[in-house]
Scaffold this motif. Structure first.
Motif, PDB file in Angstrom:
ATOM      1  N   ARG A 152      30.373 -45.081  -4.082  1.00 12.09           N
ATOM      2  CA  ARG A 152      31.588 -45.401  -4.845  1.00 12.09           C
ATOM      3  C   ARG A 152      32.838 -45.006  -4.061  1.00 12.09           C
ATOM      4  O   ARG A 152      33.805 -45.775  -3.968  1.00 12.09           O
ATOM      5  N   TRP A 202      39.491 -52.841  -6.361  1.00 11.29           N
ATOM      6  CA  TRP A 202      38.311 -53.119  -7.174  1.00 11.29           C
ATOM      7  C   TRP A 202      38.175 -52.073  -8.278  1.00 11.29           C
ATOM      8  O   TRP A 202      38.804 -51.019  -8.259  1.00 11.29           O
ATOM      9  N   TRP A 203      37.268 -52.358  -9.232  1.00  7.09           N
ATOM     10  CA  TRP A 203      36.979 -51.420 -10.316  1.00  7.09           C
ATOM     11  C   TRP A 203      36.372 -50.135  -9.773  1.00  7.09           C
ATOM     12  O   TRP A 203      36.841 -49.028 -10.070  1.00  7.09           O
ATOM     13  N   ASN A 204      35.279 -50.233  -9.021  1.00  6.88           N
ATOM     14  CA  ASN A 204      34.675 -49.093  -8.314  1.00  6.88           C
ATOM     15  C   ASN A 204      34.488 -47.868  -9.203  1.00  6.88           C
ATOM     16  O   ASN A 204      34.957 -46.764  -8.907  1.00  6.88           O
ATOM     17  N   VAL A 229      30.420 -49.086 -14.888  1.00  5.76           N
ATOM     18  CA  VAL A 229      30.829 -50.288 -15.619  1.00  5.76           C
ATOM     19  C   VAL A 229      30.404 -50.157 -17.077  1.00  5.76           C
ATOM     20  O   VAL A 229      29.222 -49.950 -17.371  1.00  5.76           O
ATOM     21  N   PRO A 254      25.491 -52.859 -11.822  1.00  3.37           N
ATOM     22  CA  PRO A 254      26.580 -53.733 -11.380  1.00  3.37           C
ATOM     23  C   PRO A 254      26.305 -54.339 -10.009  1.00  3.37           C
ATOM     24  O   PRO A 254      25.709 -53.698  -9.143  1.00  3.37           O
ATOM     25  N   LYS A 283      27.795 -55.752  -6.401  1.00  2.00           N
ATOM     26  CA  LYS A 283      28.904 -55.292  -5.561  1.00  2.00           C
ATOM     27  C   LYS A 283      30.154 -56.141  -5.751  1.00  2.00           C
ATOM     28  O   LYS A 283      31.252 -55.621  -5.955  1.00  2.00           O
ATOM     29  N   ASN A 312      31.022 -54.466 -10.195  1.00  2.00           N
ATOM     30  CA  ASN A 312      31.663 -53.346  -9.509  1.00  2.00           C
ATOM     31  C   ASN A 312      33.081 -53.696  -9.071  1.00  2.00           C
ATOM     32  O   ASN A 312      33.940 -52.829  -8.963  1.00  2.00           O
ATOM     33  N   ARG A 313      33.321 -54.975  -8.863  1.00  2.00           N
ATOM     34  CA  ARG A 313      34.669 -55.421  -8.491  1.00  2.00           C
ATOM     35  C   ARG A 313      35.546 -55.643  -9.716  1.00  2.00           C
ATOM     36  O   ARG A 313      36.721 -55.281  -9.730  1.00  2.00           O
ATOM     37  N   CYS A 372      26.403 -47.525 -12.360  1.00  2.00           N
ATOM     38  CA  CYS A 372      27.112 -47.587 -11.080  1.00  2.00           C
ATOM     39  C   CYS A 372      26.378 -48.464 -10.079  1.00  2.00           C
ATOM     40  O   CYS A 372      25.157 -48.625 -10.150  1.00  2.00           O
ATOM     41  N   LEU A 373      27.135 -49.004  -9.147  1.00  2.00           N
ATOM     42  CA  LEU A 373      26.563 -49.842  -8.092  1.00  2.00           C
ATOM     43  C   LEU A 373      25.678 -49.015  -7.171  1.00  2.00           C
ATOM     44  O   LEU A 373      26.142 -48.041  -6.579  1.00  2.00           O
ATOM     45  N   ASN A 422      21.617 -52.881  -4.118  1.00  2.00           N
ATOM     46  CA  ASN A 422      21.221 -53.187  -5.504  1.00  2.00           C
ATOM     47  C   ASN A 422      19.894 -52.544  -5.887  1.00  2.00           C
ATOM     48  O   ASN A 422      19.172 -53.061  -6.746  1.00  2.00           O
TER      49      ASN A 422
END
Length: 221
Positions: free
Chosen positions: A30, A40-42, A45, A62, A64, A68-69, A118-119, A123
């Motif tokens: 992150r 980005w959101w980062n 989510v 999420p 990428k 996550n964006r 979280c990302l 994945n």
């Protein structure tokens, strides 16, 4: 900094903090992405959809360049196109999906809860990360008292749904369109994940995906 502006509240309470520290590998990833992509959101989510949902879609994590964006599940990547088009065909979504969180998309009777908030790199969350994040999924599902049908997108989501219901994975084999009566009384329907890879390889086609939601609607009658 991108701020996700949701077209309907996702808060189901019980979301992790924006700087959740629980999974060191995911925290490091992150921070790396916050430096590389500050707009980005980062962050973890949040869930998205109808708080009174009868149908819960259990996702993986999420993407990428997707959630996550943008900060909204399945928003901004290839997987979301098929998912939201399919939901719209069955009257489970309305408005316009424009691949951004401030579009007019709304879910009707449906909520999306990811197994991991979280990302993860590539994945692929680790078993420990899945287990660490599960309490958030469990708490939000517990608040959704009207939810009686679950659709699991992929094997990790299947595992989270089964374990949260108190079942043993050995008794509930994952398979596309496999149907399971869970110990908590809910019904779980499995689907291959609507990822770009599964679509491009033909592992999952639009008719196959539609069959999952057709069956979910039958179960709701």
């Amino acid at each position: 900094m991108l701020t996700a502006s949701f077209s309907q509240p996702a808060a189901l309470a019980g979301e992790p903090s924006r700087d959740c520290p629980l999974c060191p590998r995911l925290v490091a990833f992150r921070e790396e992405l916050r430096e590389a992509h500050p707009g980005w959101w980062n962050a973890p989510v949040p869930a998205f959809g109808d708080p009174d949902a009868w149908l819960v879609i259990v996702g993986l994590a999420p993407g990428k360049h997707g959630a996550n964006r943008t900060g909204r599940p399945f928003t901004g990547d290839h997987a979301g196109v098929l998912l939201f088009e399919t939901l719209g065909k069955f009257g489970l979504a309305e408005g316009v999906y424009a691949e951004r969180p401030d579009d007019s998309l709304r879910l009707n009777g449906v909520a999306i809860l990811n197994s991991v908030k979280c990302l993860p790199p590539q994945n692929k969350p680790t078993p420990q990360e899945i287990a660490t994040c599960r309490p958030f999924y469990e708490a939000q599902l517990a608040m959704m008292r009207r939810a009686r049908v679950l659709v699991a997108l992929g094997q990790i989501a299947h595992g989270s749904a089964v374990r949260t219901a108190g079942g043993k994975l050995s008794a509930y084999k994952f398979g596309h369109l496999a149907e399971h009566r869970l110990p908590d009384g809910r019904t779980l329907v499995d689907s291959y994940h609507c990822s770009r890879y599964n679509q491009n390889t033909g592992r999952l086609t639009a008719p196959m995906f539609e069959a999952v939601f057709a069956r979910a609607l039958e179960l709701a009658q």
